[in-house]
Design a protein around this motif. Structure first.
Motif, PDB file in Angstrom:
ATOM      1  N   MET A 245      25.018  40.176  46.373  1.00  0.00           N
ATOM      2  CA  MET A 245      26.131  40.831  45.702  1.00  0.00           C
ATOM      3  C   MET A 245      25.606  41.691  44.569  1.00  0.00           C
ATOM      4  SD  MET A 245      29.465  39.333  43.694  1.00  0.00           S
ATOM      5  CE  MET A 245      28.804  39.725  42.059  1.00  0.00           C
ATOM      6  N   HIS A 246      26.229  42.844  44.379  1.00  0.00           N
ATOM      7  CA  HIS A 246      25.826  43.777  43.324  1.00  0.00           C
ATOM      8  C   HIS A 246      27.089  44.386  42.732  1.00  0.00           C
ATOM      9  CE1 HIS A 246      22.825  47.200  42.086  1.00  0.00           C
ATOM     10  NE2 HIS A 246      23.441  46.654  41.060  1.00  0.00           N
ATOM     11  N   LEU A 247      27.339  44.115  41.469  1.00  0.00           N
ATOM     12  CA  LEU A 247      28.487  44.673  40.756  1.00  0.00           C
ATOM     13  C   LEU A 247      28.009  45.720  39.767  1.00  0.00           C
ATOM     14  CD1 LEU A 247      31.503  44.642  39.760  1.00  0.00           C
ATOM     15  CD2 LEU A 247      30.785  42.837  38.165  1.00  0.00           C
ATOM     16  N   TRP A 248      28.610  46.909  39.833  1.00  0.00           N
ATOM     17  CA  TRP A 248      28.400  47.947  38.806  1.00  0.00           C
ATOM     18  C   TRP A 248      29.740  48.152  38.133  1.00  0.00           C
ATOM     19  CZ3 TRP A 248      30.681  52.579  37.571  1.00  0.00           C
ATOM     20  CH2 TRP A 248      29.984  53.430  36.715  1.00  0.00           C
ATOM     21  N   ILE A 249      29.729  48.196  36.791  1.00  0.00           N
ATOM     22  CA  ILE A 249      31.000  48.270  36.081  1.00  0.00           C
ATOM     23  C   ILE A 249      30.858  49.115  34.820  1.00  0.00           C
ATOM     24  CG2 ILE A 249      30.642  46.148  34.751  1.00  0.00           C
ATOM     25  CD1 ILE A 249      33.629  45.463  35.484  1.00  0.00           C
ATOM     26  N   ALA A 250      31.897  49.903  34.538  1.00  0.00           N
ATOM     27  CA  ALA A 250      31.921  50.764  33.355  1.00  0.00           C
ATOM     28  C   ALA A 250      33.262  50.604  32.660  1.00  0.00           C
ATOM     29  CB  ALA A 250      31.702  52.227  33.742  1.00  0.00           C
ATOM     30  N   TYR A 251      33.238  50.772  31.337  1.00  0.00           N
ATOM     31  CA  TYR A 251      34.441  50.622  30.525  1.00  0.00           C
ATOM     32  C   TYR A 251      34.666  51.923  29.755  1.00  0.00           C
ATOM     33  CZ  TYR A 251      32.542  45.942  31.340  1.00  0.00           C
ATOM     34  OH  TYR A 251      31.983  44.836  31.915  1.00  0.00           O
ATOM     35  N   THR A 252      35.671  52.680  30.152  1.00  0.00           N
ATOM     36  CA  THR A 252      35.941  53.969  29.519  1.00  0.00           C
ATOM     37  C   THR A 252      37.000  53.801  28.442  1.00  0.00           C
ATOM     38  OG1 THR A 252      35.404  55.163  31.558  1.00  0.00           O
ATOM     39  CG2 THR A 252      36.728  56.326  29.906  1.00  0.00           C
ATOM     40  N   PRO A 253      36.684  54.118  27.175  1.00  0.00           N
ATOM     41  CA  PRO A 253      37.697  53.988  26.122  1.00  0.00           C
ATOM     42  C   PRO A 253      38.811  55.005  26.329  1.00  0.00           C
ATOM     43  CG  PRO A 253      35.764  55.116  25.269  1.00  0.00           C
ATOM     44  CD  PRO A 253      35.416  54.663  26.654  1.00  0.00           C
TER      45      PRO A 253
END
Length: 360
Positions: A262-270
């Motif tokens: 499993m590979h999770l890529w995640i980003a949080y845009t303000p």
């Protein structure tokens, strides 16, 4: 890979010197603003980065998506309310028209030699089902690397995410600190995370964990991700590595061999100027098992499981934000060395926000 939990007594009784929740996301990076499917051909999409209104535009005849500040230079009304014509957008009010560079190319009642200045354009990329912009200094622009394993056909990828009412740093801490698995006891049963060690650099840190189930049966969603690759042992111990490479996070799980299952890529845009809201964009990639179609058949159960986990995480970080707002400062007393290191990294790589903080 062993690492001791070095816990200075001072850290146990004093809050941090820096209010991390007043450190903004640094704009000199690629940030997703929308999923590709949200922007139809010949249409606009209104978004924000840290309070800056931005419009995404997709030409009707297959041209590349482009991004402009979401205002007409004339009367400041949103260009997202306008009309897409070829590779340009025409303001809904007086028909002023802007191309992909932000240049004003037409004012219906002016001669071509009298056209006014245009609006800001943002570098824009579309990759792996995401539309990303570079909101910072164009001279500092870097290449956009792979987004996890979403490009790899050996994986099946789920795209997920919602707006979360919290500062993005709460999201980094939540994912990095696997000691919060007690929160998910109803979904996952009782599992014991074991901290194995950490590595770090100027703009990155990664932490290793193993897991052992101490009580209860394995949830179906977890089994879909892990069991098809695990050996015959009845004891479930897996290796997980979580990495913050500013401003993104990744999570990888191995059950055996050199390749993650499993590979999770995640980003949080303000979203807002105070950065108390973020829009989370996640690419969850699961390696396909040897039996064709098995993962596709079981996919709805995996979606249900991950939605439940994300909902619990979302609820708890929003509680953290409300506590911060009520207290007026960051009172968190952190005892786990990897999270102390993560907080220092986020503070060093972010950008301090100006002005007083306000309640949501």
């Amino acid at each position: 890979m062993s690492d001791t939990l070095d816990l200075p007594t001072r850290q146990l009784v004093q809050p941090p010197d820096i209010d991390l929740r007043r450190i903004g996301s640094h704009p000199d990076h690629w940030y997703p603003l929308a999923w590709s499917k949200e922007l139809k051909p010949g249409k606009t999409y209104a978004a924000q980065f840290a309070g800056e209104p931005i419009v995404l535009i997709r030409p009707k005849d297959g041209g590349a998506v482009f991004a402009l500040e979401d205002r007409c230079a004339h009367r400041q009304v949103p260009l997202s309310k306008g009309v897409v014509e070829g590779c340009a957008v025409r303001c809904c009010y007086h028909g002023w028209t802007y191309d992909a560079s932000g240049k004003c190319i037409d004012v219906p009642y002016l001669g071509k030699d009298k056209l006014p200045n245009g609006v800001r354009a943002y570098p824009c990329r579309e990759q792996d089902g995401l539309i990303l912009i570079w909101p910072g200094d164009p001279k500092a622009i870097t290449e956009l690397g792979p987004l996890g394993s979403a490009h790899d056909k050996a994986f099946k990828t789920r795209r997920f995410g919602k707006q979360v009412r919290c500062h993005y740093t709460f999201m980094h801490e939540n994912l990095m600190d696997m000691n919060h698995q007690f929160l998910h006891r109803r979904q996952m049963g009782k599992i014991a995370p074991r901290y194995l060690g950490r590595r770090k650099g100027e703009d990155w840190i990664e932490v290793d964990y193993s897991f052992a189930r101490t009580e209860g049966s394995q949830p179906l969603g977890e089994a879909l991700i892990l069991s098809s690759r695990r050996g015959a042992s009845k004891v479930s111990q897996d290796l997980m590595t979580i990495r913050t490479e500013y401003p993104y996070q990744t999570l990888r799980i191995w059950t055996s061999g050199d390749e993650p299952v499993m590979h999770l890529w995640i980003a949080y845009t303000p979203v807002d100027a105070e950065q108390k809201f973020n829009r989370t964009f996640g690419l969850l990639s699961v390696r396909r098992p040897k039996i064709p179609g098995l993962l596709d058949l079981a996919w709805p159960a995996l979606v249900w499981f991950t939605e439940r986990i994300f909902a619990e995480d979302r609820e708890i970080v929003e509680m953290e934000q409300r506590a911060h707002d009520a207290q007026g400062a960051d009172w968190n007393v952190e005892v786990f060395p990897p999270i102390r290191d993560l907080r220092a990294l986020l503070a060093a790589n972010g950008q301090p926000m100006t002005g007083p903080a306000k309640s949501v």
